[in-house]
Scaffold this motif. Structure first.
Motif, PDB file in Angstrom:
ATOM      1  N   SER A   1       0.760  -1.119   0.027  1.00 54.38           N
ATOM      2  CA  SER A   1       0.062   0.007  -0.229  1.00 54.38           C
ATOM      3  C   SER A   1       0.973   1.267  -0.012  1.00 54.38           C
ATOM      4  O   SER A   1       0.420   2.369  -0.592  1.00 54.38           O
ATOM      5  CB  SER A   1      -0.849   0.053   1.394  1.00 54.38           C
ATOM      6  OG  SER A   1      -0.100   0.085   2.677  1.00 54.38           O
ATOM      7  N   GLU A   2       2.044   1.087   0.570  1.00 53.69           N
ATOM      8  CA  GLU A   2       2.930   2.471   0.647  1.00 53.69           C
ATOM      9  C   GLU A   2       3.853   2.561  -0.185  1.00 53.69           C
ATOM     10  O   GLU A   2       4.368   3.591  -0.449  1.00 53.69           O
ATOM     11  CB  GLU A   2       3.228   2.565   2.344  1.00 53.69           C
ATOM     12  CG  GLU A   2       2.100   2.835   3.198  1.00 53.69           C
ATOM     13  CD  GLU A   2       2.659   3.072   4.629  1.00 53.69           C
ATOM     14  OE1 GLU A   2       3.661   3.569   4.787  1.00 53.69           O
ATOM     15  OE2 GLU A   2       1.841   2.682   5.642  1.00 53.69           O
ATOM     16  N   TYR A   3       4.575   1.269  -0.359  1.00 53.75           N
ATOM     17  CA  TYR A   3       5.887   1.414  -1.159  1.00 53.75           C
ATOM     18  C   TYR A   3       5.922   0.731  -2.479  1.00 53.75           C
ATOM     19  O   TYR A   3       6.599   1.262  -3.536  1.00 53.75           O
ATOM     20  CB  TYR A   3       6.917   0.634  -0.469  1.00 53.75           C
ATOM     21  CG  TYR A   3       7.282   1.291   0.793  1.00 53.75           C
ATOM     22  CD1 TYR A   3       8.159   2.242   0.944  1.00 53.75           C
ATOM     23  CD2 TYR A   3       6.654   0.868   2.018  1.00 53.75           C
ATOM     24  CE1 TYR A   3       8.470   2.962   2.343  1.00 53.75           C
ATOM     25  CE2 TYR A   3       6.764   1.672   3.487  1.00 53.75           C
ATOM     26  CZ  TYR A   3       7.838   2.554   3.261  1.00 53.75           C
ATOM     27  OH  TYR A   3       8.059   3.435   4.684  1.00 53.75           O
ATOM     28  N   TRP A   4       5.198  -0.248  -2.912  1.00 54.33           N
ATOM     29  CA  TRP A   4       5.196  -1.264  -4.211  1.00 54.33           C
ATOM     30  C   TRP A   4       4.887  -0.119  -5.296  1.00 54.33           C
ATOM     31  O   TRP A   4       3.814   0.597  -5.204  1.00 54.33           O
ATOM     32  CB  TRP A   4       4.249  -2.166  -3.977  1.00 54.33           C
ATOM     33  CG  TRP A   4       4.294  -3.030  -5.273  1.00 54.33           C
ATOM     34  CD1 TRP A   4       3.150  -2.934  -6.342  1.00 54.33           C
ATOM     35  CD2 TRP A   4       5.156  -4.129  -5.978  1.00 54.33           C
ATOM     36  NE1 TRP A   4       3.082  -3.746  -7.287  1.00 54.33           N
ATOM     37  CE2 TRP A   4       4.371  -4.369  -7.115  1.00 54.33           C
ATOM     38  CE3 TRP A   4       6.359  -4.482  -5.565  1.00 54.33           C
ATOM     39  CZ2 TRP A   4       5.166  -5.463  -7.651  1.00 54.33           C
ATOM     40  CZ3 TRP A   4       7.000  -5.304  -6.371  1.00 54.33           C
ATOM     41  CH2 TRP A   4       6.367  -5.885  -7.374  1.00 54.33           C
ATOM     42  N   GLU A   5       5.932   0.129  -6.206  1.00 59.33           N
ATOM     43  CA  GLU A   5       5.525   1.010  -7.476  1.00 59.33           C
ATOM     44  C   GLU A   5       5.373   2.633  -7.148  1.00 59.33           C
ATOM     45  O   GLU A   5       5.066   3.185  -7.849  1.00 59.33           O
ATOM     46  CB  GLU A   5       4.290   0.603  -8.189  1.00 59.33           C
ATOM     47  CG  GLU A   5       4.516  -0.762  -9.061  1.00 59.33           C
ATOM     48  CD  GLU A   5       3.410  -1.031 -10.094  1.00 59.33           C
ATOM     49  OE1 GLU A   5       3.692  -1.925 -11.059  1.00 59.33           O
ATOM     50  OE2 GLU A   5       2.344  -0.405  -9.639  1.00 59.33           O
ATOM     51  N   LYS A   6       5.722   2.704  -5.884  1.00 61.24           N
ATOM     52  CA  LYS A   6       5.663   4.179  -5.333  1.00 61.24           C
ATOM     53  C   LYS A   6       7.051   4.802  -4.950  1.00 61.24           C
ATOM     54  O   LYS A   6       7.366   5.925  -5.350  1.00 61.24           O
ATOM     55  CB  LYS A   6       4.613   4.356  -4.231  1.00 61.24           C
ATOM     56  CG  LYS A   6       3.069   3.820  -4.537  1.00 61.24           C
ATOM     57  CD  LYS A   6       2.237   3.733  -3.299  1.00 61.24           C
ATOM     58  CE  LYS A   6       1.032   3.600  -3.698  1.00 61.24           C
ATOM     59  NZ  LYS A   6       0.718   2.229  -3.789  1.00 61.24           N
ATOM     60  N   LYS A   7       7.607   4.328  -4.100  1.00 53.04           N
ATOM     61  CA  LYS A   7       8.860   4.690  -3.462  1.00 53.04           C
ATOM     62  C   LYS A   7       9.834   3.748  -2.793  1.00 53.04           C
ATOM     63  O   LYS A   7       9.297   2.635  -2.618  1.00 53.04           O
ATOM     64  CB  LYS A   7       8.533   5.684  -2.485  1.00 53.04           C
ATOM     65  CG  LYS A   7       7.875   5.289  -1.085  1.00 53.04           C
ATOM     66  CD  LYS A   7       7.396   6.356  -0.144  1.00 53.04           C
ATOM     67  CE  LYS A   7       6.651   5.772   1.113  1.00 53.04           C
ATOM     68  NZ  LYS A   7       6.307   6.850   1.849  1.00 53.04           N
ATOM     69  N   PRO A   8      11.082   4.157  -2.697  1.00 54.81           N
ATOM     70  CA  PRO A   8      12.060   3.068  -2.231  1.00 54.81           C
ATOM     71  C   PRO A   8      12.060   2.737  -0.743  1.00 54.81           C
ATOM     72  O   PRO A   8      11.063   3.795  -0.072  1.00 54.81           O
ATOM     73  CB  PRO A   8      13.457   3.940  -2.397  1.00 54.81           C
ATOM     74  CG  PRO A   8      13.252   4.794  -3.363  1.00 54.81           C
ATOM     75  CD  PRO A   8      11.908   5.438  -3.117  1.00 54.81           C
ATOM     76  N   LEU A   9      12.465   1.711  -0.275  1.00 55.20           N
ATOM     77  CA  LEU A   9      12.194   1.250   1.099  1.00 55.20           C
ATOM     78  C   LEU A   9      13.613   0.630   1.518  1.00 55.20           C
ATOM     79  O   LEU A   9      14.257  -0.264   0.882  1.00 55.20           O
ATOM     80  CB  LEU A   9      11.095   0.203   1.328  1.00 55.20           C
ATOM     81  CG  LEU A   9      11.429  -0.441   2.411  1.00 55.20           C
ATOM     82  CD1 LEU A   9      10.889   0.532   3.794  1.00 55.20           C
ATOM     83  CD2 LEU A   9      10.348  -1.662   2.887  1.00 55.20           C
TER      84      LEU A   9
ATOM     85  N   LEU B   1      18.320  -4.666   3.333  1.00 55.31           N
ATOM     86  CA  LEU B   1      17.453  -4.947   2.079  1.00 55.31           C
ATOM     87  C   LEU B   1      17.071  -3.343   1.621  1.00 55.31           C
ATOM     88  O   LEU B   1      16.594  -2.704   2.449  1.00 55.31           O
ATOM     89  CB  LEU B   1      16.178  -5.761   2.375  1.00 55.31           C
ATOM     90  CG  LEU B   1      15.365  -5.991   1.245  1.00 55.31           C
ATOM     91  CD1 LEU B   1      14.869  -7.422   1.166  1.00 55.31           C
ATOM     92  CD2 LEU B   1      14.276  -4.950   1.170  1.00 55.31           C
ATOM     93  N   LEU B   2      17.200  -3.304   0.421  1.00 53.04           N
ATOM     94  CA  LEU B   2      16.721  -2.161  -0.301  1.00 53.04           C
ATOM     95  C   LEU B   2      15.935  -2.568  -1.372  1.00 53.04           C
ATOM     96  O   LEU B   2      16.052  -3.320  -2.149  1.00 53.04           O
ATOM     97  CB  LEU B   2      17.872  -1.039  -0.731  1.00 53.04           C
ATOM     98  CG  LEU B   2      17.649   0.040  -1.560  1.00 53.04           C
ATOM     99  CD1 LEU B   2      16.913   1.021  -0.719  1.00 53.04           C
ATOM    100  CD2 LEU B   2      18.961   0.564  -2.320  1.00 53.04           C
ATOM    101  N   TYR B   3      14.425  -1.725  -1.539  1.00 54.76           N
ATOM    102  CA  TYR B   3      13.571  -1.870  -2.513  1.00 54.76           C
ATOM    103  C   TYR B   3      13.485  -0.516  -3.031  1.00 54.76           C
ATOM    104  O   TYR B   3      13.386   0.602  -2.485  1.00 54.76           O
ATOM    105  CB  TYR B   3      12.244  -2.373  -2.015  1.00 54.76           C
ATOM    106  CG  TYR B   3      11.120  -2.205  -3.140  1.00 54.76           C
ATOM    107  CD1 TYR B   3      11.202  -2.947  -4.019  1.00 54.76           C
ATOM    108  CD2 TYR B   3      10.435  -0.966  -2.836  1.00 54.76           C
ATOM    109  CE1 TYR B   3       9.889  -2.584  -4.986  1.00 54.76           C
ATOM    110  CE2 TYR B   3       9.554  -0.738  -3.827  1.00 54.76           C
ATOM    111  CZ  TYR B   3       9.230  -1.521  -4.963  1.00 54.76           C
ATOM    112  OH  TYR B   3       8.182  -1.308  -5.767  1.00 54.76           O
TER     113      TYR B   3
END
Length: 470
Positions: free
Chosen positions: A59-67, A234-236
């Protein structure tokens, strides 16, 4: 496909060989406890991104911003290191590796990639010489072909995402950078295995990019993230995220693996896949789509506006039926491509034998390897003079070759054999869906008209190692 060396040869030691780090024992690798949970694809992904929750991530990161997830647990760092390390390279070089295909030796010089690949086979001594003397990055393509634990992880992730999952390992010496700033057409998960790596991330110029591209320095702007990954981190980041990475001073070397997925998995890709069959089905029931187009249209003798209106009316009617569920959506090519190219089940031999007793009408059965199966409804591949018959194909990846995963060198005959799958009459679709939904099912309860048809279905699946008697 990489070939495993069968003959043992006497190797002469060189100066470069003397400098190689000691090869770790296999026992050490096996004794490293995994922080990941392999009970199911969902549990595997959850443990990969812990302590982040799966729902929050999407909801917050996928296809939106790095983590960036920092891990201070030494057991996690030890496990990550066991996945791939610099000292693994000498033994891997005995697998008849080739430059470009299996290994790239590169360095970023003045914002541009410089290739340091050599002709012929990869030799560990020459590889280390480039690493030490030229401060080059060693990029190892698709290590899951040789490293069992990466096979184990990626096979489960392919089940989770329902799409291909590839990987690349990058080993970079201190104060060096392998690749210039660029963005990718895949979702990227970076696992830091050894040492540290500094990552600079920038605002995408092409959000959710559909292709790879190098980005000129003058277009980068200021980084949105300046992150130093340590072993176990881990970095996404989403596809299209501009990035560059370097090993800091004082760090002997960095090793990380990128797990990548969702290449050509967009709604646009799905539309390209399903539209031919949608329009073909529609034309059979809607006479307006079978009417001839205006005379001279291909010669440009008609108004574009009127042509656009006519086409829009047909598409609008199709869209309405898709929205209310009266028009079936059938993805065929994307399903076949996924099944043909994905990893086989972890730990399974290339040719699985049918398991257990031969099914009978009084037995209770269940499907095996559900995550490695897909069903498609499409025209029969048999050529006849009669109208095209629709049939059901059951496709699976049990016979896929791990050694060719994501390498684009699948044998054509082998690919045709896998993609052909099991073929059943369209009347068997409901029974196949029954089996796929149920945890277990009595053969007698299959929704088929005759006992012969029920038995024939389960025997075909059992012979293909896709079904077992409970």
């Amino acid at each position: 496909m990489p070939k495993k060396s069968k003959a043992k040869t006497v190797k002469r030691r060189s100066i470069e060989d003397e400098q190689l780090p000691p090869k770790p024992s296999k026992v050490q690798h096996m004794e490293t406890q995994s922080p990941l949970c392999f009970n199911s694809p969902v549990r595997l992904f959850q443990s990969l991104i812990q302590p982040m929750g799966t729902e929050q991530f999407f909801s917050e990161y996928w296809e939106k911003k790095p983590l960036h997830l920092q891990r201070s647990d030494p057991d996690t760092a030890s496990y990550y290191q066991s996945l791939f390390q610099l000292s693994d390279l000498p033994s891997l070089c005995s697998e008849d590796l080739e430059y470009y295909r299996d290994v790239n030796v590169v360095r970023c010089v003045n914002g541009k990639k410089k290739s340091l690949n050599k002709p012929g086979r990869v030799k560990s001594g020459v590889l280390l010489k480039s690493f030490v003397q030229n401060k080059a990055t060693i990029q190892f393509h698709q290590p899951q072909r040789f490293k069992d634990e990466l096979w184990r992880i990626q096979e489960k992730l392919e089940c989770f995402f329902g799409g291909l999952v590839g990987s690349n390992v990058y080993v970079t010496p201190q104060e060096s950078q392998g690749l210039p700033p660029h963005y990718d057409d895949v979702e990227v998960f970076v696992l830091q295995l050894e040492g540290q790596k500094r990552w600079l991330l920038y605002t995408p110029t092409v959000p959710l990019a559909a292709e790879y591209s190098v980005e000129p320095e003058e277009r980068l702007g200021s980084p949105t993230h300046d992150i130093t990954l340590k072993a176990g981190d881990l970095l996404y980041f989403p596809r299209g995220t501009i990035h560059q990475a370097s090993t800091p001073a004082g760090v002997e070397h960095s090793t990380h693996v990128t797990l990548s997925t969702y290449q050509r998995m967009s709604w646009g890709d799905l539309l390209l896949d399903i539209f031919p069959s949608l329009l073909s089905d529609r034309s059979k029931t809607e006479v307006g789509l079978r009417a001839g187009m205006s005379r001279g249209l291909l010669l440009g003798n008609n108004e574009n506006l009127e042509t656009g209106r006519t086409l829009a009316a047909g598409l609008r009617s199709l869209a309405d039926d898709l929205e209310n569920g009266t028009q079936e959506v059938r993805s065929t090519h994307m399903k076949r491509d996924f099944i043909v190219n994905r990893l086989p089940p972890y730990g399974q031999p290339e040719l699985l034998e049918p398991a257990g007793k031969i099914p009978a009408l009084e037995d209770v059965v269940c499907l095996r390897f559900k995550d490695h199966m897909v069903m498609t409804v499409e025209p029969s591949q048999e050529k006849t003079d009669e109208a095209t018959e629709m049939v059901v194909f059951v496709l699976h990846s049990l016979k896929n070759q791990r050694e060719s995963h994501m390498m684009g060198d699948c044998d054509e005959e082998e690919e045709q054999d896998v993609s052909r799958g099991l073929q059943f009459p369209l009347s068997h679709l409901q029974a196949l869906q029954q089996l796929h939904r149920a945890e277990q099912l009595a053969v007698a309860q299959l929704q088929l008209p005759t006992q012969e048809a029920k038995l024939s279905l389960v025997l075909a699946l059992w012979s293909e190692s896709l079904l077992v008697v409970l």
